[in-house]
Design a protein around this motif. Structure first.
Motif, PDB file in Angstrom:
ATOM      1  N   ARG A  29       0.841  -1.199   0.000  1.00  0.00           N
ATOM      2  CA  ARG A  29       0.000   0.000   0.000  1.00  0.00           C
ATOM      3  C   ARG A  29       0.879   1.253   0.000  1.00  0.00           C
ATOM      4  O   ARG A  29       1.959   1.256   0.599  1.00  0.00           O
ATOM      5  N   GLY A  30       0.353   2.289  -0.657  1.00  0.00           N
ATOM      6  CA  GLY A  30       0.993   3.586  -0.540  1.00  0.00           C
ATOM      7  C   GLY A  30       1.391   4.261  -1.837  1.00  0.00           C
ATOM      8  O   GLY A  30       1.838   5.409  -1.819  1.00  0.00           O
ATOM      9  N   TRP A  31       1.232   3.610  -3.011  1.00  0.00           N
ATOM     10  CA  TRP A  31       1.625   4.267  -4.255  1.00  0.00           C
ATOM     11  C   TRP A  31       0.657   5.411  -4.576  1.00  0.00           C
ATOM     12  O   TRP A  31      -0.512   5.376  -4.235  1.00  0.00           O
ATOM     13  N   LEU A  48      -1.865  -4.193  -4.788  1.00  0.00           N
ATOM     14  CA  LEU A  48      -1.179  -2.997  -4.300  1.00  0.00           C
ATOM     15  C   LEU A  48      -2.198  -1.857  -4.193  1.00  0.00           C
ATOM     16  O   LEU A  48      -2.678  -1.347  -5.202  1.00  0.00           O
ATOM     17  N   THR A  49      -2.494  -1.464  -2.968  1.00  0.00           N
ATOM     18  CA  THR A  49      -3.513  -0.449  -2.731  1.00  0.00           C
ATOM     19  C   THR A  49      -2.925   0.946  -2.865  1.00  0.00           C
ATOM     20  O   THR A  49      -1.829   1.221  -2.378  1.00  0.00           O
ATOM     21  N   LEU A  58      -6.858   0.197  -6.326  1.00  0.00           N
ATOM     22  CA  LEU A  58      -5.787  -0.781  -6.176  1.00  0.00           C
ATOM     23  C   LEU A  58      -5.303  -1.220  -7.544  1.00  0.00           C
ATOM     24  O   LEU A  58      -5.999  -1.067  -8.550  1.00  0.00           O
ATOM     25  N   LEU A  59      -4.086  -1.743  -7.558  1.00  0.00           N
ATOM     26  CA  LEU A  59      -3.488  -2.326  -8.749  1.00  0.00           C
ATOM     27  C   LEU A  59      -3.281  -3.803  -8.499  1.00  0.00           C
ATOM     28  O   LEU A  59      -2.689  -4.194  -7.496  1.00  0.00           O
ATOM     29  N   PHE A  87      -8.463  -1.005 -10.136  1.00  0.00           N
ATOM     30  CA  PHE A  87      -9.851  -1.151  -9.704  1.00  0.00           C
ATOM     31  C   PHE A  87     -10.158  -0.010  -8.723  1.00  0.00           C
ATOM     32  O   PHE A  87      -9.427   0.167  -7.743  1.00  0.00           O
ATOM     33  N   VAL A  88     -11.218   0.747  -8.999  1.00  0.00           N
ATOM     34  CA  VAL A  88     -11.512   1.956  -8.237  1.00  0.00           C
ATOM     35  C   VAL A  88     -12.754   1.761  -7.373  1.00  0.00           C
ATOM     36  O   VAL A  88     -13.779   1.246  -7.844  1.00  0.00           O
TER      37      VAL A  88
END
Length: 544
Positions: free
Chosen positions: A127-129, A156-157, A164-165, A200-201
Motif C-alpha cells: 500500500r501507498g503508491w 497494491l492499494t 488498487l493495482l 480497480f476503483v
C-alpha cells in the motif's frame, strides 16, 4: 461549572492517599478555559487527581510516587486521531510499504524484493503508491508488474485506499476478464481493447479483495500491538477507528480484556448490513470491555470515493477529466434511511464525503432525517468534507454537523488539487477557516495509513498549509484543540477525555517544545518525549 468551583476541585487532597505519578515544573496546557495553564498534575488510579502549582503538588508525593521533573517542558492532553484505521496501519506494518515511491518502476522493485523472499503462490500485499508523485502521473497498468512478479498474486492499494493495482495472477485468482462488469459505485479501468488494466476503483476493489486470504490470527494480533506502540511514540492515546468490521472489533475486545490494547478506541462500525442489524438490536456500548478502552456508538458510511483517484463525487466534471464526475457510493434515500435508524437507535452517523456533490448528498440526507427524527444532540459527522460548495458551508452549523477533517490532506493534495477542481472550485477545498468562522469545530486526524501517523505534522499542516491557500489556516490554539478536546466532543467523551482536569482519564503527552510558541520553522523538530496512557508511561523518548 464555575471557575471558582473548578479551581476548588483542582486543589490537592491527600484523602485518597499519595499519587501514583506527579509531573511538576512544567507548562501544562489544560485545554480548560477556567484554568488554561498549570505547572503540575498528579495521577492516581488512572485518573487525574490534581492540576495546579508544583508547590501544591508536593502534598501528594509519597514514598512510592513516581516523580517527573518536566524542567519547563510543555504537557498537553494525549492526542486523539479523529479519523484513522488501526487495522489498516497494522496491515501496512506487515505488508510492502509503497509510500514515497517516485515512479512505477520503484513500486515494482519493492514488490519484486518481497516476492523473492516469499514462497511462490502466496499473495504479495502493499500500500501507498500515488501516481500524482510520479513523473508520469497516469494510473499504472499491470503488464510490467505481472512480468516482474509472475508467480505471486499481487494486490497494491493506492495511498488513499480508494483504488488498487492487481497483477495478472491476482486477476486470474479473482476470475476477472474483459467480460467482468463494473459494480455499482466502482470502476474497472480498461485499455483501448476493453481489457482490464489492473486498476480497480472504489467498489470495484472488492472484486479482488474478496479472494485475498485472511491474515494469520497471531500475526494480526502482533501487528495491532506494533501499531498501538507506534501511536504511543507519536503521542496518540485515542483513536476514532473508521470502518471497523465485526471480526476486527472482536479482536480488539479480546486484546483489551487481555490487557493488550492500550488505546481509547472510539469505534465507527463498518456499514455492513449484518453487523449493523446486530448492533441496532443491541444498542450502543459506552464501555464494551469495562475498562474505558472501547466505545461503540458510531457508524461509518460512504457517499463517494477519493479525489486522487477521481472517485470523489463532484457537482461538475473534473477539470482534468471531462465527462467524469466521480462515483457515488450510495443514494440520498438510502443514506437518509440509515441516518433515521441511527437517530432512533442512539448511534452517531459518520459519512465519508470528499467531493462537493458527495457532501451535499450527505447534508441533504441528514437534514431530512433530522426533520423526521428530531434529536438535538446527534453530533452527526461528515468524514473528510474536503470539497464544499460555498452555499453548503453554512449548513454544517445550521444542522449541527461536525466536519471531521485531516489537515495533512491539504498539504499532500495541494500540488494537484487545483488541476482536479479548477481555480474557482478549489476555493472551497479544505476550507477550515470558513467552517470555523461559522462556529463549527473540526475534530482533526490523519486518516492513517493514508497519511503518516504524526500529530505534530498534522498541527503544522493546520497552521501553515505549507503555504497553500493560507487564508484557510487554523490558529495554533484551534489546531491543538482539533487534536485533543474537539475529538473528545466529537465522540461524546468530553467529560472523560481531551483536557487536563481533575477526574478525567490520565492520558497526556510531554513535548520537547511548546507547539503554541515554537517558531514555525521548528515545528518539524518538536518531539514527543513522554506518553502517558491511563496513568502509566507507555512511551519515553530515548536520551539522545
Amino acid at each position: 461549572m464555575s471557575a471558582f468551583l473548578l479551581l476548588l476541585l483542582q486543589a490537592p487532597s491527600a484523602a485518597g492517599g499519595p499519587a501514583d505519578l506527579v509531573l511538576r515544573n512544567g507548562m501544562v496546557h489544560t485545554m480548560e478555559a477556567a484554568q488554561p495553564r498549570a505547572q503540575a498534575l498528579a495521577v492516581r488510579g488512572g485518573r487525574i487527581v490534581f492540576v495546579g502549582s508544583s508547590a501544591e503538588a508536593a502534598a501528594l508525593v509519597g514514598e512510592k510516587t513516581e516523580i517527573v521533573d518536566l524542567r519547563g517542558r510543555p504537557l498537553c492532553p494525549g492526542f486523539t486521531d479523529a479519523h484513522g484505521h488501526l487495522g489498516g496501519l497494522a496491515a501496512a506494518l506487515r505488508n510492502v510499504d509503497l509510500v514515497g515511491t517516485r515512479s512505477y518502476a520503484e513500486v515494482i522493485e519493492r514488490v519484486r524484493a518481497r516476492a523473492a523472499a516469499t514462497p511462490k503462490g502466496q499473495w504479495i500485499l502493499g500500500r501507498g503508491w500515488d501516481q500524482n508523485d510520479w513523473e508520469v502521473k497516469k494510473f499504472p497498468v499491470h503488464a510490467e508488474l505481472s512480468a516482474a512478479v509472475p508467480d505471486h498474486p499481487a494486490l497494491l492499494t493506492r495511498i488513499d485506499g480508494h483504488a488498487l493495482l492487481a497483477n495478472a495472477r491476482a486477476m486470474q485468482a479473482a476470475g476477472i476478464t474483459r467480460a467482468t462488469v463494473d459494480p455499482e459505485g466502482g470502476r474497472i479501468l480498461r485499455d483501448g481493447a476493453g481489457e482490464p488494466t489492473g486498476v480497480f476503483v472504489d467498489a470495484a476493489e472488492s472484486l479482488i479483495a474478496r479472494v485475498v486470504p485472511e491474515a494469520d490470527a497471531a500475526a494480526l494480533r502482533e501487528s495491532v500491538r506494533a501499531a498501538v506502540a507506534l501511536l504511543h511514540e507519536r503521542g496518540i492515546t485515542g483513536l476514532h477507528d473508521a470502518g471497523v468490521s465485526a471480526a476486527t472489533l472482536d479482536l480488539y475486545a479480546a486484546m483489551a480484556r487481555a490487557g493488550e490494547l492500550e488505546l481509547r478506541e472510539y469505534v465507527l462500525l463498518a456499514d455492513d448490513p449484518r453487523t449493523l442489524e446486530a448492533w441496532f438490536r443491541r444498542g450502543p456500548a459506552q464501555d464494551l470491555t469495562g475498562d474505558g478502552r472501547i466505545r461503540v456508538r458510531a457508524i461509518k458510511a460512504y457517499a463517494d470515493g477519493a479525489l486522487g483517484s477521481r472517485g470523489a463525487a463532484l457537482l461538475a466534471d473534473y477539470a482534468d477529466d471531462p465527462g467524469n464526475r466521480g462515483l457515488a457510493q450510495t443514494s440520498v434515500e438510502d443514506l437518509e434511511g440509515l441516518a433515521e435508524r441511527a437517530l432512533r437507535g442512539g448511534f452517531q452517523l459518520c459519512t465519508h464525503a470528499i467531493g462537493d456533490a458527495g457532501n451535499r448528498m450527505v447534508l441533504d440526507a441528514y437534514a431530512q432525517a433530522l426533520r423526521t427524527v428530531p434529536v438535538a444532540d446527534h453530533r452527526f459527522r461528515i468524514e473528510h468534507a474536503q470539497v464544499l460548495a460555498p452555499e453548503d458551508i453554512p449548513r454544517f452549523a445550521q444542522l449541527g454537523v461536525l466536519p471531521s477533517m485531516q489537515a495533512q490532506h491539504a498539504v499532500s493534495d495541494g500540488p494537484w488539487a487545483e488541476a482536479r477542481l479548477g481555480p474557482e472550485r478549489v476555493q472551497g477545498a479544505y476550507a477550515w477557516r470558513a467552517l470555523l468562522d461559522r462556529g463549527v469545530i473540526i475534530p482533526g486526524g490523519s486518516d492513517f495509513p493514508v497519511e503518516a501517523v504524526d500529530p505534530i505534522a498534522a498541527f503544522a499542516a493546520a497552521v501553515t498549509r505549507n503555504g497553500w491557500h493560507t487564508e484557510q489556516c487554523m490558529t495554533r490554539e484551534e489546531a491543538l484543540a482539533s487534536l485533543t478536546i474537539w475529538p473528545a466532543y466529537a465522540a461524546f467523551q468530553e467529560d472523560e477525555l481531551g483536557s487536563i482536569r481533575v477526574g478525567k482519564r490520565a492520558d497526556f503527552v510531554v513535548l520537547s517544545e511548546d507547539l503554541l510558541n515554537v517558531p514555525e520553522t521548528r515545528l518539524g523538530a518538536v518531539r514527543v518525549e513522554l506518553t502517558v496512557f491511563d496513568g502509566r508511561v507507555v512511551h519515553r523518548l530515548a536520551a539522545r
